[in-house]
Design an enzyme around this catalytic site. Sequence first.
Site, PDB file in Angstrom:
ATOM      1  N   GLY A 213       0.636  -1.135  -0.095  1.00  0.00           N
ATOM      2  CA  GLY A 213       0.144  -0.136   0.316  1.00  0.00           C
ATOM      3  C   GLY A 213       0.814   0.736  -0.503  1.00  0.00           C
ATOM      4  CE  LYS A 231       4.883  15.314  -0.917  1.00  0.00           C
ATOM      5  NZ  LYS A 231       5.140  13.616  -0.568  1.00  0.00           N
ATOM      6  N   GLY A 328       0.541   8.954   6.458  1.00  0.00           N
ATOM      7  CA  GLY A 328       0.211   8.177   7.145  1.00  0.00           C
ATOM      8  C   GLY A 328      -1.585   9.547   7.888  1.00  0.00           C
TER       9      GLY A 328
END
Lengths: 349, 349
Positions: A213, A231, A328
């Site tokens: 994942g 970024k 996350g």
Amino acid sequence: MEYKIGLIGCGTVGQGLLEILDRKSEHLRDAYDFEARLVAVSDKLKGSLLVPEGIDIRKLLGLLAEGKPISAYEDPKKPKYEVSDPLDMIEKTDADIIAELSYTDIKTGEPATGYIRKALRTGKHVVTSNKGPAALHYRDLADLARKNGLQFRIEGTVMSGTPVFHLCESGLAGNDIREVKGILNGTTNFILSKMEQDGMEYSDALALAQKLGYAEADPTADVEGFDALAKIVILSNVLLGGNVQTSEVQRTGISGISKIDVAAAKAAGFRYKLIARTVKRDGKIEASVSPQKLPLSDPLAGVMGAQNALTFDTDLMGKITIQGAGAGKIETGYSILSDMLAIHRCKKN
Amino acid sequence: MEYKIGLIGCGTVGQGLLEILDRKSEHLRDAYDFEARLVAVSDKLKGSLLVPEGIDIRKLLGLLAEGKPISAYEDPKKPKYEVSDPLDMIEKTDADIIAELSYTDIKTGEPATGYIRKALRTGKHVVTSNKGPAALHYRDLADLARKNGLQFRIEGTVMSGTPVFHLCESGLAGNDIREVKGILNGTTNFILSKMEQDGMEYSDALALAQKLGYAEADPTADVEGFDALAKIVILSNVLLGGNVQTSEVQRTGISGISKIDVAAAKAAGFRYKLIARTVKRDGKIEASVSPQKLPLSDPLAGVMGAQNALTFDTDLMGKITIQGAGAGKIETGYSILSDMLAIHRCKKN
């Protein structure tokens, strides 16, 4: 002090934020005098909800866990109003802060940029972890916020909730930042780590990342460096005061790196990392993303697996490196809370 | 916004601060709306000076460079008043902020603690890089500041100007910090690095550190862990909310570690580091300083030479590591500026 929150996007990050607000509400009130009242939610797929007296976060999370539409939310004691979509929600809500957590489109920045403009024009602070608007329109949006006496905060766009902008704003204030370089994509760092540590071929390491994942079915955005590129553009424009466009950044991904390259580097005392870098030289800013062989003495060389890290080169403090989670559910959800707490600190003082 | 500054102690750190204020005055005014007017200086050895209309920092630095007493400072246009010592200076000045940079006495915390109390009682914010008062009396001094609506800030007591308290205050706000561990003494880290990298004996590495100015003639405070102990007490009490006394900390230095120990650890894939650690367990805080064999995968293992680093273990963000300078004239001088800018941010908002 209570803040009315409007939430756009109820996917992983949105649910991470809601879990944190639910779990830590007491601590946030007691230790920071911060209370969040969720007054509106709008998600293009899951529906919308406007409850000015406050939505029960735990009940909403329960609905989402069961895969039910947001509009199925009911609270007999608190009136609920019809909302059609995020723009309509922004129009109708009296939220103090909009948390913009819709999906990222790095090519157009839409629909998120439209939501953010509308929120800023209607008097609401905006916090987002969405790289699209920040990479493509940071200057415009920051100016719009300033003109309206509002904040546009983006901690979660780089390294999830690991403090990057907070760090520079407070702990490095007064320094001139000359260079920022680091590991900004966990997927590629995981793949390179596996290729070195377990002697895997690129394709096998990628397949493992997909299985776990860490990588998507189409891994292009990660492995070809587009994610890191967005970024480093953000860092160039926010921390180095640049006006860098995504098209100006030199970009090479890691798909051309073989097991043999990695082993040869290792034998010579080096380690391959996908390094995003931006540097100010004679008033000009140059940004790039490319695989680099770092000596093991470089603080970035020790960053293994899905972790991220950034080194800031400053005039007064020399080099400062921060390492932490780069993604996350809870970690990115936290970035939104940390930006809300920053808005709160400003209001409170 | 202009702040009147009173400076106690005109040694290395004090001069580092003055150099920064001189060199960056324009940048600080334009980018942060921050101006510092040095109105008083007092140093037990070098003398004192009170010039309410402002001391010319460059002229003062010139005097100090020539080894002249501070009282030799003259400015025909600005009246100068007599001051006998730091306590007298605090009494007579109308400074907004006292920068307390006198020498560190880790056993008594004096005379610095007396200066700080007097400053807080007479309505002045205090910023300090002095470990004595912070390790022995943090709670008392922070309470005294709060009661008087003032700030007592100590960024420079741990890792010089590398952001530790700023990081936790803003970028990690809302997190519960469960553990802090790190490398907080550059001298011992330099010695251990030399023992591993160049196969030196402890005594030779120590002699080299002394020659290069990293270690003092009496190296006890560094090599036996007293310096790191003071810092871990500060972190225990400020970040973990403890009330740990210096006498409660388990402490082992590095003088018992041999070249053979270091080589054996290296052969097994480990690296010796002097680790300061504080952990919250069942509401109790336990702090220690001791040499530890770290696996090379630990972010702290890669910290070589005189660098410092800290890992924070938090409930929402997991582990966050920051690495940077642990000492230095400009680096510690900057810690004082960064605390002044924090006071300024509070005033400004």
